[in-house]
Design an enzyme around this catalytic site. Structure first.
Site, PDB file in Angstrom:
ATOM      1  N   HIS A 123      28.691  30.546  46.184  1.00 53.23           N
ATOM      2  CA  HIS A 123      28.602  30.457  44.656  1.00 53.23           C
ATOM      3  C   HIS A 123      27.723  29.390  44.356  1.00 53.23           C
ATOM      4  CE1 HIS A 123      32.794  32.683  44.075  1.00 53.23           C
ATOM      5  NE2 HIS A 123      31.812  33.530  44.824  1.00 53.23           N
ATOM      6  N   HIS A 181      27.794  34.657  51.995  1.00 55.89           N
ATOM      7  CA  HIS A 181      27.888  34.711  50.412  1.00 55.89           C
ATOM      8  C   HIS A 181      28.511  33.558  49.996  1.00 55.89           C
ATOM      9  CE1 HIS A 181      29.040  35.989  46.404  1.00 55.89           C
ATOM     10  NE2 HIS A 181      30.473  35.925  46.797  1.00 55.89           N
ATOM     11  N   HIS A 184      27.717  35.270  39.426  1.00 54.87           N
ATOM     12  CA  HIS A 184      28.759  35.296  40.618  1.00 54.87           C
ATOM     13  C   HIS A 184      28.130  34.323  41.774  1.00 54.87           C
ATOM     14  CE1 HIS A 184      31.587  37.582  43.304  1.00 54.87           C
ATOM     15  NE2 HIS A 184      31.294  36.427  43.911  1.00 54.87           N
TER      16      HIS A 184
HETATM   17  P1  13P Z   1      37.206  36.157  49.486  1.00 52.58           P
HETATM   18  O1  13P Z   1      38.184  34.876  49.398  1.00 52.58           O
HETATM   19  O2  13P Z   1      38.252  37.563  49.515  1.00 52.58           O
HETATM   20  O3  13P Z   1      36.375  35.987  50.677  1.00 52.58           O
HETATM   21  O4  13P Z   1      36.635  36.120  48.104  1.00 52.58           O
HETATM   22  C1  13P Z   1      35.875  35.194  47.757  1.00 52.58           C
HETATM   23  C2  13P Z   1      34.853  35.410  46.875  1.00 52.58           C
HETATM   24  O5  13P Z   1      33.947  34.952  46.858  1.00 52.58           O
HETATM   25  C3  13P Z   1      34.536  37.073  46.512  1.00 52.58           C
HETATM   26  O6  13P Z   1      33.318  37.177  46.157  1.00 52.58           O
HETATM   27 ZN    ZN Z   2      32.107  35.539  45.517  1.00 53.04          ZN
END
Ligand code: 13P
Ligand code: ZN
Length: 310
Positions: free
Chosen positions: A175, A173, A244
């Protein structure tokens, strides 16, 4: 999400004393260095460094998980002689992962710090019998917790493992800015995003022929976004989270990073082309639907026909 946990940086003075293996560490590891030197931990750390270099991980943004193989799990269990960490109940059970071990980033930990202090910022969790709880068996020193997106990682590993006959191992994941920017102007549907990305760069149709899924804006870090994403990951190996980021799955660190990289590059080209076009998406020159079909035929990939026009 704001970082509030016990993970720490590398050279930052604030991290002094949080080194792996000291009092308060997650586990008694007789050969901690050996765990850090394994191929899979090194591949994991490299991906984190590469993602940071790309600018996809402001602050603690983003997270990564790796579903370990049986031999890797056995190796780590043979090195870690005891753990001081308790079992933690999971919001949603994941019976498909019962007994599995996963390497994960820590909640609130910065990707930027992972190469300098892996054991403080990443850790291995084992899933208990029945898939209803987990505990940390290595890393996440000084009491750090697994990523707040753990529900999404666990549920989606279960889905992707089934969808790929056990081949899928990595969930990432990030950004990335252009993917997020697209969510301001492109309809939040899998069809609209898949078409825009496929047509932004020729390679895309080969790299993600199923397209990408899209989750509307949701509160991050819980079971709801995990469920919505895992519903889409039955079909897609990448899912956009509106305003996001992106959630991507793959069989290896290379494939998963490559998928993230390809989608973000296509999104960047799309955003630039729209800017050059006065903001509109009616481009003078575009890859036709017939052209996309030809790519599928030439490279033996099956494009999602639902997203193509007759
Ligand atoms: P964490 O630091 O808990 O991994 O969260 C980061 C994030 O991108 C949440 O979507
Ligand atoms: Zn995130």
């Amino acid at each position: 999400m704001a970082g509030k946990d016990g993970c720490s940086g590398g050279r930052d003075g604030a991290s002094a004393g949080r080194a792996f293996g000291r009092k308060g560490a997650a586990s008694m590891d007789v050969h901690g260095d050996l765990v850090e030197q394994t191929h899979f931990v090194q591949g994991f750390v490299r991906l984190c460094a590469d993602g940071w270099q790309q600018g996809w991980h402001e602050r603690n943004g983003g997270n990564l998980s790796y579903l370990m193989t049986q031999p890797e799990s056995a190796f780590v269990r043979s090195r870690v002689c005891e753990t001081s960490r308790d079992w933690v109940a999971l919001e949603a059970r994941v019976p498909a992962l019962a007994g599995a071990c996963l390497l994960v980033t820590g909640a609130g930990c910065y990707m930027r710090n992972i190469p300098e202090a892996p054991a403080a910022n990443i850790g291995i969790v084992e899933i208990g019998e029945g898939g209803g709880a987990y505990r940390v068996i290595w890393g996440l020193a000084s009491g750090a917790h697994p990523t707040s997106e753990l529900p999404s990682h666990l549920m989606n590993h279960a889905v992707r493992e089934r969808a790929t006959g056990g081949a899928s191992r990595v969930l990432y994941h990030a950004h990335p800015r252009s993917v997020v920017a697209m969510t301001f102007v492109v309809p939040l549907t899998a069809r609209a995003f898949s078409r825009a990305l496929w047509k932004a760069m020729t390679e895309c149709a080969m790299v993600f022929p199923s397209g990408v899924g899209v989750v509307p804006w949701m509160v991050p870090g819980g079971e709801a976004i995990a469920r919505e994403t895992s519903r889409l990951m039955e079909v897609y190996d990448a899912v956009v989270w509106a305003h996001h980021g992106l959630f991507a799955a793959g069989e290896s660190f290379d494939a998963t990073f490559g998928l993230m990289h390809t989608i973000e590059k296509a999104a960047d080209i799309y955003c630039r082309a729209r800017c050059m076009n006065g903001g509109a998406d009616d481009f003078l020159n575009a890859i036709s639907d017939e052209g996309l079909r030809q790519i599928g035929q030439a490279y033996g990939v099956c494009l999602n026909e639902e997203f193509l026009e007759a």
